[in-house]
Design an enzyme around this catalytic site. Sequence first.
Site, mmCIF file in Angstrom:
data_model
loop_
_atom_site.group_PDB
_atom_site.id
_atom_site.type_symbol
_atom_site.label_atom_id
_atom_site.label_comp_id
_atom_site.label_asym_id
_atom_site.label_seq_id
_atom_site.Cartn_x
_atom_site.Cartn_y
_atom_site.Cartn_z
ATOM 1 C CD GLU A 77 -1.727 -2.425 1.157
ATOM 2 O OE1 GLU A 77 -2.437 -3.271 0.586
ATOM 3 O OE2 GLU A 77 -0.695 -2.718 1.809
ATOM 4 C CG HIS A 146 -11.056 -8.204 5.770
ATOM 5 N ND1 HIS A 146 -10.422 -9.031 6.660
ATOM 6 C CD2 HIS A 146 -10.430 -8.382 4.579
ATOM 7 C CE1 HIS A 146 -9.455 -9.698 6.040
ATOM 8 N NE2 HIS A 146 -9.444 -9.318 4.769
#
Length: 354
Positions: A77, A146
């Site tokens: 990321e 998540h």
Amino acid sequence: MAGVSSDEDPVTLADAPVRDLNMIDAINEALDVMLERDPDVILMGEDIGYFGGVFRCTAGLQEKYGKTRVFDTPISECGIVGVAVGMGAYGLRPVPEIQFADYIYPGLDQIVSEAARLRYRSAAEFIAPMTIRSPFGGGIFGGQTHSQSPEAIFAHVSGLKTVVPSTPHDAKGLLIAAIEDNDPVMFFEPKRIYNGPFDGYYDRPTKSWKGHPGAAVPEGYYSIPLGKARIVQEGNALTILAYGTMVHVAEGVCREKGVDAEILDLRTIVPLDIEAVEKSVEKTGRCLIVHEATRTAGFGAELSALVTERCFYHLEAPVERVTGFDTPYPHSLEWAYFPGPIRIGEAIDKLLSE
């Protein structure tokens, strides 16, 4: 619809064919429109190319536009965001996807220290016209890794804009506006309502978007200006401020209880449509704020402070908040963590009794 514009000629938005889409397809259309309109738009992220993204939001776009404009990245990321910052500085309009908002933290330094500050630190010689897309919030029983809702972190960072759509119609128009914006935009997509509006009642299935007013998505190009809230329903008893999934949960509660509430969908939390907030609260005299993120230092705290500062003499009762709890997002207890009809209903009753 109000707040929607189009520069297409001779076809106007009113003339464009309208179809019922879910939010996934609306996002895909927005990306398709911008890839076609602007050769500087680039999509990048983990599994977004050949596979089309974990939620299929980019399905078919690599095949249509090629691997140089829609491409997969390593699982990094920090690298994804860092490359996007460089692309933006040199004239491209990158749209990186972070597969889940929970994964965004390795890229936080690039977002906060580089993208958000580039215009200011370079005296506008360089800009970072990038839109970071990411699914966020609960909806898949994904637990702590998540399901997070980190919007307040980015709302705190000067130089960033933060967008949370609540309907397919808004998702397409807001995403187009975000990609065209010359500043970095965090675009959080509520995964619980990707396939239908969730009203918060756990004993009945989520409805599909078909037939919902917010699912009427015009073909082609249109944009919704960032910083403009939407009145979901008008009312006089109290104002409910919400965004994303919580808009639909608030609607469901008011419908079940028969409450004459004015529901305001903020759509963008930065820039915030504070004029619309003030106007509504001054009319109703009561304010309830609902969001899924944790309570402490959540964006609801900022909203509460603003409403109290600006509307104090119009308030008939203290501002109320219904939020997620100050705990890590639970896996098996997701339904209890999620602000639902019981807690929202209790807050409405409390406000109306004062």
